[in-house]
Scaffold this active site. Structure first.
Site, mmCIF file in Angstrom:
data_model
loop_
_atom_site.group_PDB
_atom_site.id
_atom_site.type_symbol
_atom_site.label_atom_id
_atom_site.label_comp_id
_atom_site.label_asym_id
_atom_site.label_seq_id
_atom_site.Cartn_x
_atom_site.Cartn_y
_atom_site.Cartn_z
ATOM 1 C CG LEU A 70 61.778 -33.813 45.242
ATOM 2 C CD1 LEU A 70 61.513 -33.529 43.799
ATOM 3 C CD2 LEU A 70 61.501 -35.048 45.856
ATOM 4 C CG ASP A 71 68.099 -35.456 48.609
ATOM 5 O OD1 ASP A 71 67.665 -34.964 49.513
ATOM 6 O OD2 ASP A 71 68.499 -36.539 48.488
ATOM 7 N NE ARG A 72 72.936 -27.740 43.577
ATOM 8 C CZ ARG A 72 73.584 -28.349 42.715
ATOM 9 N NH1 ARG A 72 74.238 -29.444 42.835
ATOM 10 N NH2 ARG A 72 73.966 -27.281 41.747
ATOM 11 C CB THR A 74 66.123 -35.925 43.678
ATOM 12 O OG1 THR A 74 66.875 -36.786 44.423
ATOM 13 C CG2 THR A 74 64.806 -36.851 43.401
ATOM 14 N NE ARG A 175 71.428 -39.573 47.958
ATOM 15 C CZ ARG A 175 71.912 -38.558 48.145
ATOM 16 N NH1 ARG A 175 71.071 -37.474 48.398
ATOM 17 N NH2 ARG A 175 73.283 -38.495 48.022
#
Length: 255
Positions: A70-72, A74, A175
């Site tokens: 997961l993105d940082r 998120t 996104r």
């Protein structure tokens, strides 16, 4: 002589990562990752979630490994394999697109339709030390076909709560797809998202991995949910957004 992991964790880090466990059995470990914690790597000199998995290491040195990221910024459900066979099984399941990931997001500008599918090719670009994705026409050299589903769960004069489901797994896919639709995610400065929402500051990207359904190494499927974090709920409440009731319990794992 007991095994000493290569990453030194504080008591607070161990307690926090153990408290984030949503589901665990002999094969898999599912956690609710907080926003601000990198899954792996990254340039910030701090322990990542992958490092924190040493808190679950056994005396023989074996420990869980993440099977996706997961993105940082998120938050939400993230899956780790506890054994090498489970890692191989889940890796193949990801390649075959057998994992179903469902996210929640806040947007200031609601999508034009209540639901739909976004099919836009994405092209990765490097600008300085940063990587970006850009929506481009099909057939653009180097671009990857990408597909996401969206559904508006609640609207108000301040914005909307949207459910998102990526059907492909490109970097920053949700996104960029939502920004291309004209509805960038709140807090997403990289792709044009508002930095305030309902009169309050958005401290981070308002994207939460709420649910995950995956094939299990022992057979069948498991469905897991992660509670929505307080910062997300606070902005929802400020905007007068109420999520529809669900019949199953958040945090529960079902077959």
């Amino acid at each position: 002589m007991s095994f000493q992991p290569p990453v030194t964790l504080s008591d607070a880090e161990i307690a926090a990562v153990r408290a984030s466990v949503v589901f665990e059995d002999a094969h898999v470990l599912v956690l609710n990752k907080p926003a601000g914690l990198s899954s792996q790597g990254g340039r910030i000199k701090a322990n990542t979630l992958d490092d924190l998995l040493w808190a679950f290491a056994r005396s023989n040195g074996k420990r869980p490994h993440l099977v996706h990221r997961l993105d940082r910024d998120t938050s939400g459900v993230i899956l780790a394999a506890k054994t090498k066979p489970a890692a191989g099984f889940l890796g193949k399941a990801i390649q075959s697109r057998k994992l179903t990931k469902t996210y929640l997001a806040l947007v200031e500008t609601p999508p034009p339709q209540d639901q739909g599918v976004i099919r836009r090719a994405l092209l990765r670009q490097e600008i300085g030390r940063e990587s970006y994705m850009r929506a481009v026409p099909d057939g653009t050299p180097g671009a990857q076909p990408s597909e996401s589903r969206y559904r508006v769960l609640a609207r108000s004069a301040q914005g909307a709560l949207v459910e998102l489901e990526p059907h492909t797994g490109r970097m920053h896919q949700l996104r960029v797809h939502m920004a291309d639709l004209g509805s960038p995610l709140v807090g997403d400065a990289r792709y044009g998202g508002a930095l305030t929402f309902a009169g309050r500051k958005a401290e981070r990207l308002m994207l939460h991995a709420a649910r995950l359904r995956f094939p299990h190494p022992e057979g069948g499927e498991r469905g897991v949910e992660a509670l929505v974090p307080d910062d997300f709920r606070t902005l929802m409440a400020a905007a007068g957004l109420v999520a529809p009731e669900r019949s199953d319990q958040a945090g529960a794992c079902s077959s």
